[in-house]
Design a protein around this motif. Structure first.
Motif, PDB file in Angstrom:
ATOM      1  N   MET A   1       0.828  -1.193   0.000  1.00 22.53           N
ATOM      2  CA  MET A   1       0.000   0.000   0.000  1.00 22.53           C
ATOM      3  C   MET A   1       0.873   1.257   0.000  1.00 22.53           C
ATOM      4  N   ILE A   2       1.874   1.298   0.870  1.00 25.26           N
ATOM      5  CA  ILE A   2       2.733   2.477   0.955  1.00 25.26           C
ATOM      6  C   ILE A   2       3.532   2.687  -0.335  1.00 25.26           C
ATOM      7  N   PRO A   3       4.092   1.638  -0.939  1.00 22.15           N
ATOM      8  CA  PRO A   3       4.818   1.882  -2.200  1.00 22.15           C
ATOM      9  C   PRO A   3       3.918   2.437  -3.304  1.00 22.15           C
ATOM     10  N   LEU A   4       2.683   1.944  -3.380  1.00 23.52           N
ATOM     11  CA  LEU A   4       1.752   2.435  -4.394  1.00 23.52           C
ATOM     12  C   LEU A   4       1.396   3.904  -4.143  1.00 23.52           C
ATOM     13  N   ALA A   5       1.116   4.231  -2.881  1.00 22.01           N
ATOM     14  CA  ALA A   5       0.787   5.619  -2.541  1.00 22.01           C
ATOM     15  C   ALA A   5       1.987   6.524  -2.791  1.00 22.01           C
ATOM     16  N   SER A   6       3.173   6.064  -2.422  1.00 20.57           N
ATOM     17  CA  SER A   6       4.381   6.862  -2.644  1.00 20.57           C
ATOM     18  C   SER A   6       4.639   7.076  -4.132  1.00 20.57           C
ATOM     19  N   ALA A   7       4.392   6.036  -4.921  1.00 26.37           N
ATOM     20  CA  ALA A   7       4.574   6.160  -6.370  1.00 26.37           C
ATOM     21  C   ALA A   7       3.593   7.180  -6.951  1.00 26.37           C
ATOM     22  N   ALA A   8       2.348   7.155  -6.478  1.00 28.88           N
ATOM     23  CA  ALA A   8       1.354   8.117  -6.961  1.00 28.88           C
ATOM     24  C   ALA A   8       1.746   9.539  -6.572  1.00 28.88           C
ATOM     25  N   LEU A   9       2.211   9.717  -5.336  1.00 28.68           N
ATOM     26  CA  LEU A   9       2.668  11.037  -4.901  1.00 28.68           C
ATOM     27  C   LEU A   9       3.861  11.508  -5.735  1.00 28.68           C
ATOM     28  N   ALA A  10       4.812  10.616  -5.937  1.00 31.71           N
ATOM     29  CA  ALA A  10       6.012  10.972  -6.696  1.00 31.71           C
ATOM     30  C   ALA A  10       5.649  11.328  -8.140  1.00 31.71           C
ATOM     31  N   TYR A  11       4.782  10.531  -8.762  1.00 32.55           N
ATOM     32  CA  TYR A  11       4.404  10.810 -10.145  1.00 32.55           C
ATOM     33  C   TYR A  11       3.636  12.126 -10.244  1.00 32.55           C
ATOM     34  N   GLY A  12       2.715  12.348  -9.310  1.00 31.83           N
ATOM     35  CA  GLY A  12       1.962  13.603  -9.329  1.00 31.83           C
ATOM     36  C   GLY A  12       2.852  14.805  -9.151  1.00 31.83           C
ATOM     37  N   GLY A  13       3.794  14.719  -8.218  1.00 31.61           N
ATOM     38  CA  GLY A  13       4.735  15.818  -8.015  1.00 31.61           C
ATOM     39  C   GLY A  13       5.640  16.032  -9.214  1.00 31.61           C
ATOM     40  N   TRP A  14       6.167  14.919  -9.759  1.00 34.32           N
ATOM     41  CA  TRP A  14       7.025  15.033 -10.935  1.00 34.32           C
ATOM     42  C   TRP A  14       6.264  15.631 -12.114  1.00 34.32           C
ATOM     43  N   TYR A  15       5.035  15.165 -12.344  1.00 32.63           N
ATOM     44  CA  TYR A  15       4.254  15.648 -13.481  1.00 32.63           C
ATOM     45  C   TYR A  15       3.976  17.144 -13.354  1.00 32.63           C
ATOM     46  N   LEU A  17       5.800  19.374 -11.776  1.00 33.53           N
ATOM     47  CA  LEU A  17       7.042  20.123 -12.027  1.00 33.53           C
ATOM     48  C   LEU A  17       7.499  20.016 -13.473  1.00 33.53           C
ATOM     49  N   ALA A  18       7.333  18.840 -14.074  1.00 33.45           N
ATOM     50  CA  ALA A  18       7.802  18.626 -15.449  1.00 33.45           C
ATOM     51  C   ALA A  18       6.939  19.363 -16.470  1.00 33.45           C
ATOM     52  N   HIS A  19       5.691  19.607 -16.145  1.00 34.86           N
ATOM     53  CA  HIS A  19       4.787  20.265 -17.087  1.00 34.86           C
ATOM     54  C   HIS A  19       4.454  21.691 -16.650  1.00 34.86           C
ATOM     55  N   GLN A  20       5.348  22.279 -15.906  1.00 32.70           N
ATOM     56  CA  GLN A  20       5.140  23.637 -15.422  1.00 32.70           C
ATOM     57  C   GLN A  20       5.019  24.635 -16.574  1.00 32.70           C
ATOM     58  N   ALA A  21       5.816  24.475 -17.600  1.00 32.88           N
ATOM     59  CA  ALA A  21       5.765  25.405 -18.733  1.00 32.88           C
ATOM     60  C   ALA A  21       4.450  25.281 -19.487  1.00 32.88           C
ATOM     61  N   GLU A  22       3.940  24.070 -19.598  1.00 37.59           N
ATOM     62  CA  GLU A  22       2.687  23.833 -20.326  1.00 37.59           C
ATOM     63  C   GLU A  22       1.499  24.491 -19.637  1.00 37.59           C
ATOM     64  N   TYR A  26       3.186  25.397 -11.426  1.00 35.45           N
ATOM     65  CA  TYR A  26       3.219  24.044 -10.878  1.00 35.45           C
ATOM     66  C   TYR A  26       2.078  23.832  -9.892  1.00 35.45           C
ATOM     67  N   ASP A  27       1.155  24.775  -9.825  1.00 35.08           N
ATOM     68  CA  ASP A  27      -0.021  24.684  -8.965  1.00 35.08           C
ATOM     69  C   ASP A  27      -0.873  23.492  -9.391  1.00 35.08           C
ATOM     70  N   LEU A  28      -1.175  22.625  -8.453  1.00 35.73           N
ATOM     71  CA  LEU A  28      -1.943  21.420  -8.774  1.00 35.73           C
ATOM     72  C   LEU A  28      -3.365  21.738  -9.232  1.00 35.73           C
ATOM     73  N   ASP A  29      -3.905  22.872  -8.822  1.00 32.18           N
ATOM     74  CA  ASP A  29      -5.254  23.243  -9.252  1.00 32.18           C
ATOM     75  C   ASP A  29      -5.333  23.475 -10.754  1.00 32.18           C
ATOM     76  N   GLU A  30      -4.220  23.808 -11.362  1.00 32.26           N
ATOM     77  CA  GLU A  30      -4.184  24.078 -12.798  1.00 32.26           C
ATOM     78  C   GLU A  30      -3.814  22.842 -13.615  1.00 32.26           C
ATOM     79  N   ASN A  31      -3.406  21.779 -12.960  1.00 28.22           N
ATOM     80  CA  ASN A  31      -2.901  20.596 -13.635  1.00 28.22           C
ATOM     81  C   ASN A  31      -3.682  19.371 -13.157  1.00 28.22           C
TER      82      ASN A  31
END
Length: 147
Positions: A1-15, A17-22, A26-31
């Protein structure tokens, strides 16, 4: 459970930051995709912690005022949900009117989002007794201003 949740958090954070220009931020409300993964990971961790530590919020009932507040929020959840956005939208023209009063312009933080948030809560507090009784009617209960 923790690895899956951590992976989701990591992917959401990475996405985010990685798509900030688009998205221009990097506000999550906009992405939406980043927000979905980040929120899913966070809620999964909360659910895991709740089950792991066998915690609940029943102990909060000892605090009468807090228990009363939670009771009102639970009984008027639909009213809060339906009217919160309208309250925030109505806060903007109300605050615009306050700029015309020199004392308010000088002493109130009219340009602050926190002030708008506060005005929104005042409006929500007005909507609950004005419109909340409809929830009681819909549930075939005796209408009350506050449960």
């Amino acid at each position: 459970m923790i690895p899956l949740a951590s992976a989701a958090l990591a992917y959401g954070g990475w996405y985010a930051l990685a798509h900030q220009a688009e998205y221009g931020t990097y506000d999550l409300d906009e992405n939406p995709l980043a927000q979905a993964f980040w929120s899913a990971g966070f809620v999964t961790l909360l659910m895991y912690a709740k089950s792991r530590f066998r915690s609940d919020f029943a102990g909060l009932a000892r605090f009468r005022r807090l228990d009363r507040l939670v009771t009102v929020f639970n009984a008027r959840a639909v009213t809060l949900y339906l009217w919160h956005e309208i309250a925030l939208i109505l806060a903007v023209p109300l605050i615009d009117r306050l700029w015309n009063v020199p004392a308010f312009e000088t002493y109130l933080p009219l340009d602050s989002q926190w002030f708008m948030f506060g005005v929104g809560w005042v409006l929500i507090a007005a909507f609950v007794p004005l419109c909340g009784w409809v929830e009681d009617v819909a549930a075939r209960k005796k209408p009350r201003l506050l449960p």
